[in-house]
Design a protein around this motif. Structure first.
Motif, PDB file in Angstrom:
ATOM      1  N   ARG A 175       0.827  -1.214   0.000  1.00 42.02           N
ATOM      2  CA  ARG A 175       0.000   0.000   0.000  1.00 42.02           C
ATOM      3  C   ARG A 175       0.857   1.259   0.000  1.00 42.02           C
ATOM      4  NH1 ARG A 175      -3.027  -2.939   3.861  1.00 42.02           N
ATOM      5  NH2 ARG A 175      -2.236  -1.611   5.547  1.00 42.02           N
TER       6      ARG A 175
ATOM      7  N   ASP B 138      -5.474  -6.177   3.393  1.00 45.80           N
ATOM      8  CA  ASP B 138      -6.023  -5.143   2.516  1.00 45.80           C
ATOM      9  C   ASP B 138      -5.025  -4.832   1.398  1.00 45.80           C
ATOM     10  OD1 ASP B 138      -8.333  -4.918   3.969  1.00 45.80           O
ATOM     11  OD2 ASP B 138      -7.592  -3.286   5.232  1.00 45.80           O
TER      12      ASP B 138
ATOM     13  N   PRO C  86      -5.413   0.159  -2.686  1.00 40.69           N
ATOM     14  CA  PRO C  86      -6.684   0.524  -3.334  1.00 40.69           C
ATOM     15  C   PRO C  86      -6.574   0.627  -4.855  1.00 40.69           C
ATOM     16  CG  PRO C  86      -6.345   1.846  -1.359  1.00 40.69           C
ATOM     17  CD  PRO C  86      -5.087   1.086  -1.588  1.00 40.69           C
TER      18      PRO C  86
ATOM     19  N   ASP D  12      -9.308  -0.915  -7.966  1.00 46.03           N
ATOM     20  CA  ASP D  12     -10.184   0.062  -8.627  1.00 46.03           C
ATOM     21  C   ASP D  12     -10.592  -0.459 -10.017  1.00 46.03           C
ATOM     22  OD1 ASP D  12     -10.073   1.684  -6.473  1.00 46.03           O
ATOM     23  OD2 ASP D  12      -8.561   3.039  -7.291  1.00 46.03           O
TER      24      ASP D  12
END
Length: 204
Positions: A123, A197, A200, A204
């Motif tokens: 991340r 996680d 992001p 997408d």
């Protein structure tokens, strides 16, 4: 005649009890094997994710500082995973167990921590701009897709494993299972708790 009926009734009760114990033991055995399969599946996906991260970090496509951070986290995850596999294989050779594949104590915690650190490194290095730049390169785009797929499969595999562990723990917690010691010497399976996680930009 009454005594015969009592004896037959007692034999019927014993037969039903034996059947129930056999059924419960078989069910528990299947659940433990399900956990084993889930552990192996999660391990494979974690390795694929770390290998893709190493390949990306050493491709020269990210800045040196980010590449070093990512390569370090991925290499540690691979190393800890190999150590965990070695310990698990040794345990199976010395004392095979139905819940095999899962690691006790510090080995388990170390694997969780290393994989969480890799998630955080991913991340930190793969923001929207970096992923867009990598995806625009026809050579690097497949690597980005492979990493994204591995991140997604890690989440699915972990969810499946933890569900299997929960089911096995529920059956092991039943009184008849504890009373009859149907679990034998099999260790209690553990859930795998990690930060899974993905960046992001990869989802997408």
């Amino acid at each position: 005649m009454d005594q015969l009926q009592i004896v037959l009734g007692a034999l019927l009760v014993l037969a039903l009890l034996a059947w129930y114990l056999s059924f419960s033991a078989s069910r528990l055995d299947r659940l433990h094997h399900r956990v084993e399969g889930a552990v192996a599946a999660l391990d494979a996906q974690l390795v694929r994710r770390a290998e893709a991260a190493v390949e990306l970090a050493t491709s020269g496509a990210v800045d040196p500082a980010s590449g070093l951070l990512l390569a370090d986290a991925a290499s540690i995850a691979l190393e800890v995973g190999e150590q965990a596999d070695h310990v698990g294989a040794t345990q199976h050779a010395v004392a095979p167990r139905l819940a095999g594949g899962d690691l006790p104590g510090q080995d388990h915690v170390s694997r969780e921590r290393a994989e969480s650190d890799l998630s955080q490194a991913l991340r930190a290095t793969l923001d929207q701009d970096v992923v867009a730049q990598l995806s625009a390169d026809p050579v690097l785009a497949p690597l980005v897709d492979r990493l994204a797929a591995a991140c997604h499969r890690v989440r699915l595999a972990r969810r499946f494993l933890n569900g299997a562990v929960t089911d096995a723990a529920r059956v092991r917690g039943k009184r008849v299972v504890r009373w009859a010691r149907l679990a034998g010497r099999a260790e209690v399976p553990q859930t795998f708790e990690m930060d899974d996680d993905p960046p992001p930009a990869l989802v997408d």
